[in-house]
Design a protein around this motif. Structure first.
Motif, PDB file in Angstrom:
ATOM      1  N   HIS A 222       0.801  -1.220   0.000  1.00  0.00           N
ATOM      2  CA  HIS A 222       0.000   0.000   0.000  1.00  0.00           C
ATOM      3  C   HIS A 222       0.840   1.279   0.000  1.00  0.00           C
ATOM      4  O   HIS A 222       0.336   2.338  -0.345  1.00  0.00           O
ATOM      5  CB  HIS A 222      -0.983   0.017   1.179  1.00  0.00           C
ATOM      6  N   TYR A 274      -4.055   0.282  -7.065  1.00  0.00           N
ATOM      7  CA  TYR A 274      -3.632   1.300  -6.109  1.00  0.00           C
ATOM      8  C   TYR A 274      -4.695   2.376  -5.966  1.00  0.00           C
ATOM      9  O   TYR A 274      -4.870   2.939  -4.881  1.00  0.00           O
ATOM     10  CB  TYR A 274      -2.308   1.935  -6.556  1.00  0.00           C
ATOM     11  N   ILE A 277      -6.881   1.240  -3.300  1.00  0.00           N
ATOM     12  CA  ILE A 277      -6.184   1.313  -2.017  1.00  0.00           C
ATOM     13  C   ILE A 277      -6.147   2.752  -1.516  1.00  0.00           C
ATOM     14  O   ILE A 277      -6.400   3.030  -0.347  1.00  0.00           O
ATOM     15  CB  ILE A 277      -4.750   0.754  -2.152  1.00  0.00           C
ATOM     16  N   GLN A 283      -5.257  -1.595   3.557  1.00  0.00           N
ATOM     17  CA  GLN A 283      -3.901  -2.077   3.780  1.00  0.00           C
ATOM     18  C   GLN A 283      -3.772  -3.466   3.185  1.00  0.00           C
ATOM     19  O   GLN A 283      -4.690  -4.285   3.280  1.00  0.00           O
ATOM     20  CB  GLN A 283      -3.565  -2.117   5.267  1.00  0.00           C
TER      21      GLN A 283
END
Length: 466
Positions: A222, A274, A277, A283
């Motif tokens: 992350h 991503y 995230i 996480q």
């Protein structure tokens, strides 16, 4: 290690902040907790080769600053220390391992507040504080006890002018953690080495389902700087800098690494994106344990989650593979091995130097196995791997983790690894490589533009830091 002559912008940043900041309260750090395993720790490893000085018999009280909750492991470490050194009382103080939390450490050192022993998380913290003489030179204690730092802890340890200002008591390793059940169902073996292309093929075969039920083949970590790790596998130490001291982001490997991440997430859609995230603040530890990804790039900090079957009940064990290499026929993977992270230092103004040194030396050697309770890997060369695994995962470790793979990959004390020695503009470069890559992943700019901006802005940051 050669003397480091380049200045650190981190030093200037921290000191400038200290001029306007007071001693704020620590925020929370850490995630999941694991239970202590004191019985395993008792058989951890042979005793340290250095004898305790007579001064250890003298009553003393010291404070120890770290970034974990006391009940996450530090309290148990103090109890174990007092079994051997009952006359040295240790008071634990928690601080947040953030910019704000570290300013509190710096201001406390300058103000002469009660602080004896404390952690520096990452070599840049050690370098910045050593340059400003906020750390005790350990030469007299090392010489008096004939403590062989290289034999006990390794060779690539930060020194300034040939002097040690901290002991690297803990390390981090980065690996790929894999759901063994899904791996077996796909008929795939546990990789002992692999390239980015081979890693991609695994991710394709492990991806299944759609919508909320989708299981992605893998997830990158992350923290966005991990997109550069394939380049680390080739260049290793000081990979962000070229031979002239400028930034190295025009190196072809960075383009390949960022293009790879973009394609995995935004084109092939086999890696947890991503963008998701970032928007959900997820996480990778949770994503993996909740079976939303079959594989996950992570540090050994994930061990706290793997060991916790109460919060994360599951029907699989975890196996481990090294990070993939940038190229297929790469002879060496410099991401393997241990990377120094937790440096323990002494306040030069402490009134209890002998007691502080005794605690530091214990935690760096025979006491270091207890650091596994907070997800860190002991740096001590004599660490007993079998005992360490039990501390991390319990007596039933084989029901949670592939022991052979974990010891081979995560507890790799033998491979040549990287430990940066140049920190000019380091904090700025770390932020720039993440900010510009993020714009590319969100489609705000092309990858070539991101890399060009990264190079230009990083060169400026380096120039301004000298």
């Amino acid at each position: 290690m050669k003397k480091i002559t380049r200045g650190s912008s981190i030093t200037s940043l921290v000191l400038a902040t200290m001029m306007i900041a007071g001693c704020g309260s620590s925020g929370s750090t850490g995630n999941s907790q694991t239970s202590s395993q004191p019985e395993a720790a008792k058989s951890a490893a042979p005793a340290a080769t250095t004898a305790a000085p007579a001064a250890a018999d003298k009553a003393a009280k010291i404070s120890w600053w770290g970034a974990w909750n006391e009940d996450q492991g530090p309290g148990d470490m103090i109890k174990e220390f007092n079994k051997k050194f009952p006359n040295i009382k240790v008071e634990y103080v928690k601080f947040a391992n953030t910019d704000e939390g570290n300013v509190k450490v710096d201001t406390s050192l300058i103000a002469g507040q009660e602080m004896d022993v404390f952690f520096n998380y990452g070599v840049p913290r050690v370098e910045a504080r050593a340059k400003k003489k906020l750390l005790q030179d350990l030469t007299e204690f090392i010489s008096k006890d004939k403590f062989d730092v290289e034999a006990e802890l390794g060779k690539e340890i930060y020194k300034q002018d040939g002097k040690y200002f901290g002991l690297p008591v803990s390390s981090l390793t980065d690996s790929v953690f894999i759901n063994k059940k899904l791996l077996d169902e796909a008929g795939l073996p546990v990789p002992k080495s692999w390239s980015l292309d081979e890693y991609k093929e695994y991710a394709k075969k492990l991806t299944k389902g759609d919508g909320p039920a989708r299981v992605y083949g893998t997830s990158d970590f992350h923290s966005l700087y991990y997109w550069t790790m394939p380049v680390r596998s080739v260049l290793g130490t000081n990979a962000w800098y070229n031979k002239d001291g400028a930034s190295n982001f025009d190196y072809a490997g960075y383009k390949k690494a960022l293009e790879f991440k973009f394609a995995m997430e935004n084109v092939d859609k086999i890696q947890y994106p991503y963008t998701e995230i970032k928007s959900t603040k997820a996480q990778v530890f949770d994503l993996f344990m909740q079976k939303k990804t079959a594989m996950a790039v992570a540090s050994n900090a994930i061990s706290r989650f793997i060991g916790d079957t109460t919060q994360y009940p599951r029907d699989f064990i975890t196996t481990v593979a090294p990070l993939p290499t940038l190229e297929k026929d790469q002879k060496q993977n410099l991401n393997n091995g241990l990377h120094y992270f937790g440096y323990l230092s002494m306040n030069p103004n402490t009134k209890e130097k002998e007691a502080s040194w005794q605690f530091m030396k214990w935690l760096a050697t025979e006491g270091s196995i207890h650091l596994a309770k907070v997800g860190h890997i002991p740096t001590w060369k004599k660490t007993n791997k079998d005992a360490l695994v039990k501390v991390m995962f319990g007596e039933d470790a084989d029901k949670k983790i592939d022991l052979e793979a974990f010891k081979r990959v995560v507890l790799d004390y033998d491979s040549v690894s990287y430990n940066d020695t140049i920190f000019t503009g380091y904090a700025e470069l770390n932020k720039l490589l993440q900010d510009e890559a993020e714009k590319a992943l969100f489609g705000v700019q092309k990858i070539d533009e991101a890399l060009a901006n990264m190079k230009k802005k990083s060169d400026e940051a380096i120039k301004n830091s000298k």
